[in-house]
Write an enzyme that holds these catalytic residues in place. Structure first.
Site, PDB file in Angstrom:
ATOM      1  N   ASP A   1       0.846  -1.201   0.000  1.00  0.00           N
ATOM      2  CA  ASP A   1       0.000   0.000   0.000  1.00  0.00           C
ATOM      3  C   ASP A   1       0.883   1.254   0.000  1.00  0.00           C
ATOM      4  OD1 ASP A   1      -2.134   1.752   0.418  1.00  0.00           O
ATOM      5  OD2 ASP A   1      -2.215   1.368   2.579  1.00  0.00           O
TER       6      ASP A   1
ATOM      7  N   LYS B   1       0.501   3.800  -2.484  1.00  0.00           N
ATOM      8  CA  LYS B   1      -0.300   4.920  -3.027  1.00  0.00           C
ATOM      9  C   LYS B   1       0.517   5.860  -3.902  1.00  0.00           C
ATOM     10  CE  LYS B   1      -3.491   5.085   0.943  1.00  0.00           C
ATOM     11  NZ  LYS B   1      -2.815   4.302   2.003  1.00  0.00           N
TER      12      LYS B   1
ATOM     13  N   ASP C   1       2.421  10.561  -9.042  1.00  0.00           N
ATOM     14  CA  ASP C   1       3.490  11.390  -9.623  1.00  0.00           C
ATOM     15  C   ASP C   1       3.221  11.497 -11.117  1.00  0.00           C
ATOM     16  OD1 ASP C   1       5.995  12.689 -10.112  1.00  0.00           O
ATOM     17  OD2 ASP C   1       6.865  11.646  -8.406  1.00  0.00           O
TER      18      ASP C   1
ATOM     19  N   PRO D   1       3.205  10.478 -15.027  1.00  0.00           N
ATOM     20  CA  PRO D   1       3.076   9.124 -15.574  1.00  0.00           C
ATOM     21  C   PRO D   1       4.409   8.406 -15.776  1.00  0.00           C
ATOM     22  CG  PRO D   1       1.532  10.577 -16.679  1.00  0.00           C
ATOM     23  CD  PRO D   1       2.367  11.452 -15.782  1.00  0.00           C
TER      24      PRO D   1
ATOM     25  N   THR E   1     -10.117   8.454   3.301  1.00  0.00           N
ATOM     26  CA  THR E   1     -11.235   8.583   4.248  1.00  0.00           C
ATOM     27  C   THR E   1     -11.043   9.786   5.171  1.00  0.00           C
ATOM     28  OG1 THR E   1     -10.129   6.834   5.465  1.00  0.00           O
ATOM     29  CG2 THR E   1     -12.122   6.228   4.306  1.00  0.00           C
TER      30      THR E   1
ATOM     31  N   GLN F   1     -12.165   5.559  12.918  1.00  0.00           N
ATOM     32  CA  GLN F   1     -12.842   5.241  11.651  1.00  0.00           C
ATOM     33  C   GLN F   1     -14.273   5.767  11.696  1.00  0.00           C
ATOM     34  OE1 GLN F   1     -11.527   4.293   9.003  1.00  0.00           O
ATOM     35  NE2 GLN F   1      -9.969   2.725   9.275  1.00  0.00           N
TER      36      GLN F   1
ATOM     37  N   ARG G   1      -6.541  -2.738  13.676  1.00  0.00           N
ATOM     38  CA  ARG G   1      -6.587  -2.861  15.135  1.00  0.00           C
ATOM     39  C   ARG G   1      -7.497  -3.947  15.679  1.00  0.00           C
ATOM     40  NH1 ARG G   1      -7.198   3.476  15.351  1.00  0.00           N
ATOM     41  NH2 ARG G   1      -7.958   2.910  13.282  1.00  0.00           N
TER      42      ARG G   1
HETATM   43  O1  C5P Z   1      -6.920  -0.326  12.480  1.00  0.00           O
HETATM   44  P1  C5P Z   1      -7.834  -0.213  11.285  1.00  0.00           P
HETATM   45  O2  C5P Z   1      -8.629  -1.481  11.014  1.00  0.00           O
HETATM   46  O3  C5P Z   1      -8.698   1.025  11.340  1.00  0.00           O
HETATM   47  O4  C5P Z   1      -6.817  -0.062  10.068  1.00  0.00           O
HETATM   48  C1  C5P Z   1      -7.259   0.168   8.766  1.00  0.00           C
HETATM   49  C2  C5P Z   1      -6.098   0.223   7.831  1.00  0.00           C
HETATM   50  O5  C5P Z   1      -6.569   0.602   6.548  1.00  0.00           O
HETATM   51  C3  C5P Z   1      -5.010   1.231   8.193  1.00  0.00           C
HETATM   52  O6  C5P Z   1      -3.772   0.716   7.732  1.00  0.00           O
HETATM   53  C4  C5P Z   1      -5.420   2.463   7.406  1.00  0.00           C
HETATM   54  O7  C5P Z   1      -4.332   3.297   7.094  1.00  0.00           O
HETATM   55  C5  C5P Z   1      -5.955   1.835   6.136  1.00  0.00           C
HETATM   56  N1  C5P Z   1      -6.877   2.641   5.340  1.00  0.00           N
HETATM   57  C6  C5P Z   1      -8.048   3.191   5.849  1.00  0.00           C
HETATM   58  N2  C5P Z   1      -8.870   3.930   5.039  1.00  0.00           N
HETATM   59  C7  C5P Z   1      -8.524   4.125   3.765  1.00  0.00           C
HETATM   60  C8  C5P Z   1      -7.350   3.589   3.240  1.00  0.00           C
HETATM   61  C9  C5P Z   1      -6.538   2.842   4.063  1.00  0.00           C
HETATM   62  O8  C5P Z   1      -8.363   2.977   7.018  1.00  0.00           O
HETATM   63  N3  C5P Z   1      -9.344   4.806   2.972  1.00  0.00           N
END
Ligand code: C5P
Length: 228
Positions: free
Chosen positions: A58, A60, A63, A65, A119, A187, A208
């Site tokens: 991951d 991401k 930059d 092409p 997010t 979240q 987590r």
């Molecule tokens: O601990 P948790 O389950 O919230 O972790 C979610 C993982 O997904 C983390 O590594 C976070 O950076 C990643 N992530 C996210 N939302 C996104 C893209 C990636 O929570 N849109």
């Protein structure tokens, strides 16, 4: 093809390998992100692949092409299962990423997905800072469509958006997963593993709820049982 991906948000490989000890023989799918990758480098990914783990790298990429194409050609060497770019880089950049992967035979089984909007971006940030004056959900859909036009395999999104993504014929990799009895934490748009399955997610990314659990292997198995 549905699978559970463990988000390995650890500082370094010592912490990660300690966490993985009780997972021996389970060969879990792991998400390796910027924090640990910038500390340990591609060598860590090679080690994890040798141990039999599947990897979502991951990083991401975002930059011009030409740079993304060359970077992807190098990433392809690692033979990871999934890697990603920002859809905000545009269709030409996503096509270049695809070319970079496809030009290296080691990348032939690597799925390429796009981040639509992070997010952490709210409607207010979208309008006031990014100067995009459309509803967030419309932007996510339009960016997913761009990813499809560029020949990508899918997108990272909330499980709640998985039905739209499925309709486009793309795979969805969905973080923001919590068990019914978990704290939601930072979240915002969460789903349980079984609800994510109902919504049609292809992969769930769980951090987590597994890594901070008193029994990570039991938590992982519970995700697999609910989702797969
Ligand atoms: O601990 P948790 O389950 O919230 O972790 C979610 C993982 O997904 C983390 O590594 C976070 O950076 C990643 N992530 C996210 N939302 C996104 C893209 C990636 O929570 N849109």
């Amino acid at each position: 093809m549905r699978d559970v991906i463990i988000a390995c948000d650890f500082k370094n490989q010592d912490e990660l390998f300690k966490f993985l000890e009780p997972f021996k023989g389970l060969n879990p799918f792991l998400k390796i992100g910027m924090e640990i990758f910038y500390k340990e480098g591609p060598q860590l990914v090679r080690k994890l692949k040798d141990m039999g783990c599947k990897i979502f790298l991951d990083l991401k990429l975002h930059d011009i092409p030409n740079t993304v194409e060359k970077a992807m050609r190098n990433i392809a060497d690692l033979g990871v299962e999934i890697t990603n770019v920002h859809a905000a880089g545009g269709i030409l950049m996503m096509q270049a990423a695809r070319r970079g992967l496809d030009s290296n035979p080691n990348g032939k089984n690597t799925k390429l997905i796009a981040v639509t909007q992070l997010t952490s971006i709210s409607q207010q940030i979208l309008e006031e800072e990014l100067h995009i004056h459309e509803p967030l959900s419309e932007v996510v859909k339009a960016y997913a469509l761009n990813a499809k036009k560029a020949g990508l395999d899918g997108v990272v999104c909330s499980a709640l958006e998985a039905p739209i993504i499925k309709e486009l014929g793309l795979i969805s990799v969905t973080p923001g997963i919590r068990f019914q009895d978990d704290a939601v934490g930072d979240q915002k748009r969460v789903a349980t593993p079984s609800y994510a399955k109902e919504l049609g997610s292809t992969y769930i990314v769980v951090g987590r709820s597994i890594t901070a659990s008193a029994d990570p292997v039991a938590a992982y198995k519970r995700c697999v049982k609910e989702f797969c």
